[in-house]
Design a protein around this motif. Structure first.
Motif, PDB file in Angstrom:
ATOM      1  N   THR A 139       0.851  -1.200   0.000  1.00  0.00           N
ATOM      2  CA  THR A 139       0.000   0.000   0.000  1.00  0.00           C
ATOM      3  C   THR A 139       0.884   1.246   0.000  1.00  0.00           C
ATOM      4  O   THR A 139       1.833   1.344   0.776  1.00  0.00           O
ATOM      5  CB  THR A 139      -0.882   0.041   1.281  1.00  0.00           C
ATOM      6  N   VAL A 140       0.574   2.197  -0.877  1.00  0.00           N
ATOM      7  CA  VAL A 140       1.306   3.464  -0.884  1.00  0.00           C
ATOM      8  C   VAL A 140       0.550   4.452  -0.001  1.00  0.00           C
ATOM      9  O   VAL A 140      -0.654   4.654  -0.172  1.00  0.00           O
ATOM     10  CB  VAL A 140       1.446   4.017  -2.318  1.00  0.00           C
ATOM     11  N   LEU A 141       1.275   5.013   0.974  1.00  0.00           N
ATOM     12  CA  LEU A 141       0.676   6.004   1.874  1.00  0.00           C
ATOM     13  C   LEU A 141       1.377   7.342   1.668  1.00  0.00           C
ATOM     14  O   LEU A 141       2.536   7.373   1.242  1.00  0.00           O
ATOM     15  CB  LEU A 141       0.867   5.583   3.332  1.00  0.00           C
ATOM     16  N   ALA A 142       0.668   8.420   1.980  1.00  0.00           N
ATOM     17  CA  ALA A 142       1.310   9.737   1.923  1.00  0.00           C
ATOM     18  C   ALA A 142       1.038  10.465   3.221  1.00  0.00           C
ATOM     19  O   ALA A 142      -0.034  10.320   3.809  1.00  0.00           O
ATOM     20  CB  ALA A 142       0.768  10.550   0.761  1.00  0.00           C
ATOM     21  N   TYR A 143       2.042  11.206   3.699  1.00  0.00           N
ATOM     22  CA  TYR A 143       1.779  12.144   4.798  1.00  0.00           C
ATOM     23  C   TYR A 143       2.080  13.543   4.284  1.00  0.00           C
ATOM     24  O   TYR A 143       2.937  13.727   3.413  1.00  0.00           O
ATOM     25  CB  TYR A 143       2.582  11.780   6.052  1.00  0.00           C
ATOM     26  N   SER A 144       1.334  14.486   4.807  1.00  0.00           N
ATOM     27  CA  SER A 144       1.486  15.845   4.298  1.00  0.00           C
ATOM     28  C   SER A 144       1.713  16.826   5.450  1.00  0.00           C
ATOM     29  O   SER A 144       0.774  17.190   6.163  1.00  0.00           O
ATOM     30  CB  SER A 144       0.237  16.259   3.514  1.00  0.00           C
ATOM     31  N   PRO A 145       2.977  17.289   5.639  1.00  0.00           N
ATOM     32  CA  PRO A 145       3.206  18.329   6.644  1.00  0.00           C
ATOM     33  C   PRO A 145       2.304  19.535   6.398  1.00  0.00           C
ATOM     34  O   PRO A 145       1.799  20.139   7.337  1.00  0.00           O
ATOM     35  CB  PRO A 145       4.685  18.683   6.447  1.00  0.00           C
ATOM     36  N   TYR A 146       2.051  19.853   5.134  1.00  0.00           N
ATOM     37  CA  TYR A 146       1.190  21.008   4.821  1.00  0.00           C
ATOM     38  C   TYR A 146      -0.202  20.798   5.402  1.00  0.00           C
ATOM     39  O   TYR A 146      -0.750  21.671   6.086  1.00  0.00           O
ATOM     40  CB  TYR A 146       1.111  21.201   3.300  1.00  0.00           C
ATOM     41  N   LEU A 147      -0.782  19.640   5.147  1.00  0.00           N
ATOM     42  CA  LEU A 147      -2.133  19.346   5.638  1.00  0.00           C
ATOM     43  C   LEU A 147      -2.179  19.394   7.172  1.00  0.00           C
ATOM     44  O   LEU A 147      -3.044  20.045   7.763  1.00  0.00           O
ATOM     45  CB  LEU A 147      -2.535  17.954   5.126  1.00  0.00           C
ATOM     46  N   LEU A 148      -1.224  18.728   7.817  1.00  0.00           N
ATOM     47  CA  LEU A 148      -1.254  18.633   9.279  1.00  0.00           C
ATOM     48  C   LEU A 148      -0.991  19.998   9.933  1.00  0.00           C
ATOM     49  O   LEU A 148      -1.579  20.315  10.961  1.00  0.00           O
ATOM     50  CB  LEU A 148      -0.240  17.597   9.766  1.00  0.00           C
ATOM     51  N   HIS A 149      -0.134  20.808   9.317  1.00  0.00           N
ATOM     52  CA  HIS A 149       0.143  22.144   9.862  1.00  0.00           C
ATOM     53  C   HIS A 149      -1.075  23.059   9.779  1.00  0.00           C
ATOM     54  O   HIS A 149      -1.095  24.118  10.383  1.00  0.00           O
ATOM     55  CB  HIS A 149       1.278  22.813   9.082  1.00  0.00           C
ATOM     56  N   HIS A 150      -2.054  22.680   8.963  1.00  0.00           N
ATOM     57  CA  HIS A 150      -3.240  23.524   8.802  1.00  0.00           C
ATOM     58  C   HIS A 150      -4.465  22.957   9.521  1.00  0.00           C
ATOM     59  O   HIS A 150      -5.577  23.425   9.296  1.00  0.00           O
ATOM     60  CB  HIS A 150      -3.551  23.733   7.311  1.00  0.00           C
ATOM     61  N   LEU A 151      -4.257  21.947  10.378  1.00  0.00           N
ATOM     62  CA  LEU A 151      -5.407  21.435  11.137  1.00  0.00           C
ATOM     63  C   LEU A 151      -5.729  22.432  12.251  1.00  0.00           C
ATOM     64  O   LEU A 151      -4.864  22.707  13.099  1.00  0.00           O
ATOM     65  CB  LEU A 151      -5.084  20.064  11.752  1.00  0.00           C
ATOM     66  N   PRO A 152      -6.959  22.967  12.292  1.00  0.00           N
ATOM     67  CA  PRO A 152      -7.255  24.002  13.299  1.00  0.00           C
ATOM     68  C   PRO A 152      -7.131  23.493  14.720  1.00  0.00           C
ATOM     69  O   PRO A 152      -6.819  24.258  15.629  1.00  0.00           O
ATOM     70  CB  PRO A 152      -8.694  24.422  12.979  1.00  0.00           C
ATOM     71  N   GLU A 153      -7.336  22.186  14.938  1.00  0.00           N
ATOM     72  CA  GLU A 153      -7.213  21.679  16.319  1.00  0.00           C
ATOM     73  C   GLU A 153      -5.743  21.648  16.762  1.00  0.00           C
ATOM     74  O   GLU A 153      -5.456  21.602  17.956  1.00  0.00           O
ATOM     75  CB  GLU A 153      -7.888  20.316  16.497  1.00  0.00           C
ATOM     76  N   GLU A 154      -4.821  21.684  15.820  1.00  0.00           N
ATOM     77  CA  GLU A 154      -3.393  21.699  16.172  1.00  0.00           C
ATOM     78  C   GLU A 154      -2.859  23.125  16.225  1.00  0.00           C
ATOM     79  O   GLU A 154      -2.029  23.459  17.059  1.00  0.00           O
ATOM     80  CB  GLU A 154      -2.580  20.892  15.148  1.00  0.00           C
ATOM     81  N   HIS A 155      -3.283  23.943  15.260  1.00  0.00           N
ATOM     82  CA  HIS A 155      -2.837  25.341  15.199  1.00  0.00           C
ATOM     83  C   HIS A 155      -4.057  26.227  15.017  1.00  0.00           C
ATOM     84  O   HIS A 155      -4.552  26.365  13.894  1.00  0.00           O
ATOM     85  CB  HIS A 155      -1.867  25.549  14.022  1.00  0.00           C
ATOM     86  N   PRO A 156      -4.570  26.832  16.103  1.00  0.00           N
ATOM     87  CA  PRO A 156      -5.747  27.693  15.963  1.00  0.00           C
ATOM     88  C   PRO A 156      -5.496  28.759  14.899  1.00  0.00           C
ATOM     89  O   PRO A 156      -4.368  29.245  14.762  1.00  0.00           O
ATOM     90  CB  PRO A 156      -5.889  28.329  17.354  1.00  0.00           C
ATOM     91  N   ASP A 157      -6.526  29.047  14.141  1.00  0.00           N
ATOM     92  CA  ASP A 157      -6.426  30.056  13.088  1.00  0.00           C
ATOM     93  C   ASP A 157      -5.247  29.728  12.148  1.00  0.00           C
ATOM     94  O   ASP A 157      -4.324  30.535  11.960  1.00  0.00           O
ATOM     95  CB  ASP A 157      -6.209  31.430  13.765  1.00  0.00           C
ATOM     96  N   PRO A 158      -5.280  28.543  11.559  1.00  0.00           N
ATOM     97  CA  PRO A 158      -4.064  28.021  10.916  1.00  0.00           C
ATOM     98  C   PRO A 158      -3.561  28.812   9.719  1.00  0.00           C
ATOM     99  O   PRO A 158      -2.391  28.710   9.375  1.00  0.00           O
ATOM    100  CB  PRO A 158      -4.478  26.609  10.470  1.00  0.00           C
ATOM    101  N   ASP A 159      -4.436  29.625   9.087  1.00  0.00           N
ATOM    102  CA  ASP A 159      -3.961  30.359   7.901  1.00  0.00           C
ATOM    103  C   ASP A 159      -3.278  31.676   8.257  1.00  0.00           C
ATOM    104  O   ASP A 159      -2.758  32.348   7.378  1.00  0.00           O
ATOM    105  CB  ASP A 159      -5.129  30.618   6.940  1.00  0.00           C
ATOM    106  N   THR A 160      -3.313  32.031   9.531  1.00  0.00           N
ATOM    107  CA  THR A 160      -2.690  33.300   9.928  1.00  0.00           C
ATOM    108  C   THR A 160      -1.194  33.120  10.167  1.00  0.00           C
ATOM    109  O   THR A 160      -0.772  32.180  10.843  1.00  0.00           O
ATOM    110  CB  THR A 160      -3.352  33.817  11.233  1.00  0.00           C
ATOM    111  N   PHE A 161      -0.435  34.035   9.606  1.00  0.00           N
ATOM    112  CA  PHE A 161       1.026  34.019   9.787  1.00  0.00           C
ATOM    113  C   PHE A 161       1.350  34.681  11.127  1.00  0.00           C
ATOM    114  O   PHE A 161       1.125  35.876  11.297  1.00  0.00           O
ATOM    115  CB  PHE A 161       1.671  34.806   8.643  1.00  0.00           C
ATOM    116  N   ASP A 162       1.831  33.886  12.076  1.00  0.00           N
ATOM    117  CA  ASP A 162       2.061  34.430  13.421  1.00  0.00           C
ATOM    118  C   ASP A 162       3.294  33.789  14.060  1.00  0.00           C
ATOM    119  O   ASP A 162       3.199  32.751  14.716  1.00  0.00           O
ATOM    120  CB  ASP A 162       0.813  34.174  14.277  1.00  0.00           C
TER     121      ASP A 162
END
Ligand code: HEM
Length: 470
Positions: free
Chosen positions: A356-379
């Motif tokens: 099975t080919v799996l992918a992980y995406s730092p981009y996707l995980l860095h934008h999860l709001p439960e991990e980083h509130p307001d994830p699109d804001t540069f802070d």
């Protein structure tokens, strides 16, 4: 790894006959991957004939990255990378990885860093003082040129002829775009003599030949003799000296010439666009956020007073490093990376057959709001140490994790911080108003497009006074 309950992997909706999700993935890959967590922790997507399971959950990603013998490097992305970088450190299977990592690791030891920093300071200083007041530069191209120059100087302990430099830069550009493009094609199409495939093969062959010539030059110069048993005596003799001098248990050379080329290409491909991209995104986002820009330039002016940054300045360039980290969170250069199961296994409650080919995406995980509130804001304040200096580290996967975590992470921070600070120390940057640095996707790294930028001198700039040495 047997789990008490079992679950089935969700499939992303909207697959077209034959093409699957490929049109959406190619048109807007970042937006597409961000839709996936709504469908499950593991979500299967179909890119033409290829199936890939995207891991959308943080804990499952950590498990995936920890167990590198079960979830080994693999999948079309790494197969295509192997065509360029052979089986170097980034692409080799887990069975070979421990040996390679042990041999390469000493070159990334802390004790080498003051020497590397000196090279970085000198190269950055030389590049930035050539720029003309009132002129315009493309920051994307210029930062890439500086990181490539530094990488060659630290790996080969050598200067690169400007003509060779230009060839390598053009090849790297093609290779990064080509590897990703070709990973989306069905296997037989990769072998057809299309103009794109031929261009890619030419770039790959030339980059490997140029690296081979650099290695031969290095060997002829006898640089290996500069090494001491526990590491390079002088980082100026280069990381390659260490690899040339490495011995296998029988006392023969640890690496063949082909393997040395694999390592050189791997380091060049992994270490130039990535760091340059991070610096460019940091400059771009801070220009869009005046309070961040003000604090950043104040720190830099206070610490550097108009000169180029050095090793000794790093402890006081804290906000500069935080800004870089935040840029890497929002735009991690390695935004989608793959693995392949080596046996029938489970990931959490999900059963996954071998292959099975799996992918992980730092981009996707860095934008999860439960991990980083307001994830699109540069802070950059997200990365501010707490008053006791020990906050729980927020999720950050720009350098991967586990045994295959980036070996060059601190090298990248060193170079990125010195370059970002030096740029803003010498120059006020005025991005061209029409610039929209959308990343050129889909490709391997999430880097900005051209960033034409007008240059003026900061008010209190004093051209390079004596620089403190480390
Ligand atoms: C901002 C800059 C950089 C970023 C974001 C970055 C990111 C990454 C990531 C995400 C991985 C893991 C890939 C995976 O899990 O499949 C990785 C591995 C690697 N990186 Fe970096 N990298 C950077 C700079 C560098 C530099 C400067 C070098 C070398 C000078 C380097 C050399 C490598 C190598 C050799 C590996 C493979 C490590 C292994 O498998 O043991 N990287 N990098």
């Amino acid at each position: 790894m047997q789990h008490p309950r079992t679950a089935s992997v969700a499939t992303a909706p909207g697959a077209l006959p034959l093409l699957g999700h490929l049109p959406r993935f190619v048109r807007a890959p970042l937006a597409f991957v961000r839709t996936l967590p709504a469908h499950g922790e593991l979500v299967e997507i179909r890119l033409g004939t290829r199936r890939m399971v995207v891991v959308c959950d943080l804990e499952l990603t950590r498990t995936l990255l920890r167990h590198d013998r079960v979830f080994d490097k693999g999948g079309p992305l790494y197969r295509r990378l192997e065509e360029v970088g052979g089986v170097g450190l980034a692409t080799c299977p887990a069975s070979e990885h421990r040996r390679q990592r042990r041999l390469v690791q000493p070159a990334f030891h802390q004790r080498c860093f003051p020497g590397y920093a000196q090279i970085m300071t000198d190269r950055t200083d030389a590049a930035l003082t050539c720029w003309q007041e009132g002129g315009t530069v493309d920051l994307t191209r210029e930062t890439r040129r500086i990181t490539a120059d530094v990488l060659v100087a630290t790996v080969f302990g050598a200067d690169l002829d400007p003509a060779v430099h230009a060839l390598l830069a053009a090849d790297l550009h093609e290779l990064l775009a080509g590897v990703f493009r070709r990973s989306l094609l069905p296997e037989p199409l990769c072998r057809l003599p299309t103009p794109g495939n031929r261009r890619h093969a030419r770039a790959s062959a030339r980059a490997r030949r140029l690296m081979g010539e650099l290695i031969a030059g290095h060997r002829a110069a006898g640089a290996a003799s500069h090494r001491t048993p526990d590491g390079p005596a002088d980082p100026r003799s280069g990381l390659l000296s260490l690899l040339l001098a490495a011995r296998d248990p029988e006392g023969g050379p640890a690496f063949s010439d082909e393997e040395l080329i694999d390592h050189a290409v791997t380091l060049y491909v992994s270490g130039t666009e990535t760091t340059a991209g991070a610096v460019c995104w940091a400059l771009h986002f801070s220009a869009l956020h005046p309070p961040v820009h003000r604090r950043l330039t104040e720190e830099i002016a206070t610490v550097l007073g108009g000169r180029t940054a050095t090793w000794a300045d790093l402890p006081r360039l804290r906000y500069t490093r935080q800004t870089l980290t935040e840029a890497l969170r929002l735009c991690p250069p390695g935004w989608l990376l793959t693995r392949r199961t080596e046996e029938d296994t489970t990931l959490g409650p999900y059963a996954l057959p071998r292959g099975t080919v799996l992918a992980y995406s730092p981009y996707l995980l860095h934008h999860l709001p439960e991990e980083h509130p307001d994830p699109d804001t540069f802070d950059p304040n997200r990365w501010q140490p707490g008053p006791d200096g020990s906050p729980p580290p927020p999720l950050f996967l720009a350098f991967g994790a586990g045994p295959r975590r980036c070996i060059g992470d601190e090298f990248a921070y060193l170079q990125g911080t010195l370059l970002l600070a030096s740029l803003l120390s010498h120059w006020d940057l005025h991005p061209h108003p029409s610039t929209r640095p959308l990343p050129r996707l889909p490709q391997l790294t999430l880097n900005p497009g051209p960033l034409p930028t007008h240059l003026t001198r900061p008010k209190h700039h004093h051209p390079s006074p004596a620089r403190p040495r480390p």
